[in-house]
Write a protein that holds these residues in place. Structure first.
Motif, PDB file in Angstrom:
ATOM      1  N   VAL A 155       0.843  -1.202   0.000  1.00 56.84           N
ATOM      2  CA  VAL A 155       0.000   0.000   0.000  1.00 56.84           C
ATOM      3  C   VAL A 155       0.879   1.254   0.000  1.00 56.84           C
ATOM      4  N   LEU A 156       1.921   1.251   0.814  1.00 60.64           N
ATOM      5  CA  LEU A 156       2.783   2.440   0.921  1.00 60.64           C
ATOM      6  C   LEU A 156       3.489   2.738  -0.400  1.00 60.64           C
ATOM      7  N   GLU A 157       3.737   1.699  -1.164  1.00 60.77           N
ATOM      8  CA  GLU A 157       4.354   1.913  -2.484  1.00 60.77           C
ATOM      9  C   GLU A 157       3.457   2.737  -3.397  1.00 60.77           C
ATOM     10  N   ARG A 158       2.141   2.671  -3.160  1.00 57.26           N
ATOM     11  CA  ARG A 158       1.183   3.411  -3.994  1.00 57.26           C
ATOM     12  C   ARG A 158       0.954   4.839  -3.509  1.00 57.26           C
ATOM     13  N   MET A 159       1.425   5.157  -2.303  1.00 61.89           N
ATOM     14  CA  MET A 159       1.194   6.493  -1.740  1.00 61.89           C
ATOM     15  C   MET A 159       2.474   7.313  -1.906  1.00 61.89           C
ATOM     16  N   PRO A 160       2.455   8.317  -2.799  1.00 63.71           N
ATOM     17  CA  PRO A 160       3.687   9.034  -3.102  1.00 63.71           C
ATOM     18  C   PRO A 160       4.147   9.968  -1.981  1.00 63.71           C
ATOM     19  N   ASP A 161       3.222  10.379  -1.108  1.00 68.45           N
ATOM     20  CA  ASP A 161       3.497  11.495  -0.200  1.00 68.45           C
ATOM     21  C   ASP A 161       3.271  11.150   1.264  1.00 68.45           C
TER      22      ASP A 161
END
Ligand code: SAH
Length: 252
Positions: free
Chosen positions: A17-23
């Motif tokens: 999931v964190l890989e998909r959140m840029p910020d």
């Protein structure tokens, strides 16, 4: 904007999931790492529930009280209970029960004391959206997952089930125990350790909750063997795929 909590049970899922959140920005509360950021235009808070009902309830309460989330979506794995719920299948929850809640004879078996309730409902609209996203996500995942990593499962035939999920503070890994649960709760599709606790907290705060679980084991004598392999190869990839589809569907 209405913040959405993305709660997962496993480190591998959260990492995806964190890989998909840029910020994403990390805040630590109650020893937990909460990651606030964006995904598909939604403001999201990603966090590990931690394992078990109390840990999940603390996480849910913090998400609501400290992070002001207005919706909650849980992804994780569960043991299949009903005979037709197989490893690799997907269960979208419609109701939750704590299978180990027993304050009898003071209160009926499974009733959460002082609530008058034995079952807590998943949010209908959010669950409907999740059920729409679920088969699409399976197709997405299988398109990128080499068949050598399917663990000999017939994932192209994976079924979507919707209904009751039972939670308790036990990893069910014995056939006898699983059979006893089936007799006690014949309509329970799957067993896990967190979601009924999240549902109780979300009910108290009037926060919509939806949950999806891939079936990692049959909650039987082979459960301990199947489990780690399934998480690594399939579950974490599926969780991120289903959230991806869901967030596109939901209006920000
Ligand atoms: N050995 C694991 C233990 C995880 S506990 C580890 O190293 O972390 C199992 C997790 O998966 C819980 O979060 C629970 O919700 C879910 N689960 C999967 N199969 C289950 C089963 N058969 N019984 C109970 N929970 C199960």
């Amino acid at each position: 904007m209405s913040r959405i909590a993305l709660v997962s049970a496993m480190h591998e899922e959260l990492a995806a999931v964190l890989e998909r959140m840029p910020d994403e920005q990390k805040t630590v509360v109650a020893g937990r790492e909460f990651w606030v950021g964006h995904w598909h235009g939604h403001e999201v808070v990603a966090v590990l529930s931690r394992i078990g009902k109390v840990a999940a309830a603390t996480t849910a309460t913090t998400l609501i009280e400290r992070f002001g989330v207005k919706r909650m979506v849980f992804t994780g794995v569960a043991g299949g209970l009903a005979p037709h719920v197989n490893v690799g299948d997907v269960v979208v929850a419609r109701e939750f029960i704590q299978h180990d809640m027993d304050a009898s004879p003071l209160f009926p078996r499974h009733e959460v004391p002082l609530t008058g309730m034995t079952r807590f409902a998943a949010d209908a609209a959010l669950s409907e959206a999740l059920a729409t996203a679920a088969p699409l996500a399976m197709q997405d995942m299988l398109a990128t997952l080499p068949q050598t990593e399917w663990l000999n499962l017939d994932l192209s035939n994976a079924q979507l089930h919707q209904g009751l999920i039972a939670s308790g503070d036990r990893f069910v890994s014995q056939t006898m125990e699983s059979q006893a649960l089936q007799r006690e709760l014949p309509d329970a599709l799957a067993v896990e350790m967190e979601c009924a606790a999240l549902a109780q907290v979300c009910h108290d705060y009037d926060v919509p909750l939806a949950a999806v679980r891939t079936i990692s084991d049959r909650a039987d004598d082979a459960a301990h063997v199947d489990f780690p392999r399934f998480i690594q190869s399939i579950a974490s990839r599926y969780s991120v795929a289903v959230l991806d589809r869901l967030l596109v569907q939901l209006s920000a």
